[in-house]
Design an enzyme around this catalytic site. Structure first.
Site: not given
Ligand SMILES: CC(C)(COP(=O)(O)OP(=O)(O)OC[C@H]1O[C@@H](n2cnc3c(N)ncnc32)[C@H](O)[C@@H]1OP(=O)(O)O)[C@@H](O)C(=O)NCCC(=O)NCCS
Length: 165
Positions: A141
């Site tokens: 976030y």
């Molecule tokens: C966190 C989560 C939603 C990310 O989803 P994702 O589809 O893998 O993310 P994206 O591929 O859209 O990444 C988008 C951007 O965020 C960044 N990003 C992804 N995870 C990140 C993290 N943990 N920390 C920092 N940046 C992150 C990516 O590098 C990317 O950056 P860019 O656009 O500059 O290249 C996913 O890992 C997840 O579902 N995790 C488990 C549940 C969770 O933690 N949910 C959030 C809290 S309720």
């Protein structure tokens, strides 16, 4: 490039194999999402790939909420005089591990923010709050400009001043 269909939760979608890496979020979509919708405590939106609209790739929830002015970052608190401060809450957001790193998390976050912006034309909010389940989620976030609440770092806010209404 995968095209996703983002729509309101429907029971036809297969939640059985959904696994995002956070067991509480997997259980939520399987067991509790329908109840929350029925009880009007959350709206739940799902994403499915266009090639298989029964396969759950991700989801997020939206609710109305409020936050105490004293919990907000000082720069934001000093512009607000009302207590409590109305906010929109992204309570949960998750992407299936088989879709991680493909941009769906950012698509869901953008879609959630757009829905809040649309709603905020008729229901004012001072910002969007997210509940980060752990440090990894919090860094996801902050990557998008959310600011941790000083008193509760697991909650982060995107002030309304950063999005156009
Ligand atoms: C966190 C989560 C939603 C990310 O989803 P994702 O589809 O893998 O993310 P994206 O591929 O859209 O990444 C988008 C951007 O965020 C960044 N990003 C992804 N995870 C990140 C993290 N943990 N920390 C920092 N940046 C992150 C990516 O590098 C990317 O950056 P860019 O656009 O500059 O290249 C996913 O890992 C997840 O579902 N995790 C488990 C549940 C969770 O933690 N949910 C959030 C809290 S309720």
């Amino acid at each position: 490039m995968i095209i996703y269909d983002i729509r309101s939760f429907d029971k036809a979608v297969d939640t059985t194999f959904f696994s995002c890496g956070q067991i509480q979020l997997d259980q939520y979509i399987r067991l509790y999402a329908s109840q929350d919708i029925r009880r009007n405590v959350a709206r739940v939106f799902i994403a499915t790939p266009e090639y298989d609209t029964n396969q759950l790739a991700g989801f997020f929830t939206l609710s109305a909420g409020s936050v105490s002015c004293s919990d907000l970052p000082e720069t934001l608190a000093k512009t607000l005089h009302r207590y409590p401060v109305p906010v929109a809450l992204i309570g949960r957001l998750a992407v299936s591990m088989s879709f991680h790193g493909k941009g769906l998390g950012s698509i869901l976050l953008a879609d959630a923010c757009q829905k809040v912006i649309n709603a905020s034309h008729i229901l004012a909010v001072a910002g969007i709050i997210v509940d980060a389940k752990d440090n990894t989620a919090a860094s996801f976030y902050t990557h998008f400009g959310f600011i941790p609440l000083p008193s509760q770092p697991a909650k982060l806010i995107l002030p309304a001043s950063t999005f156009r209404v």
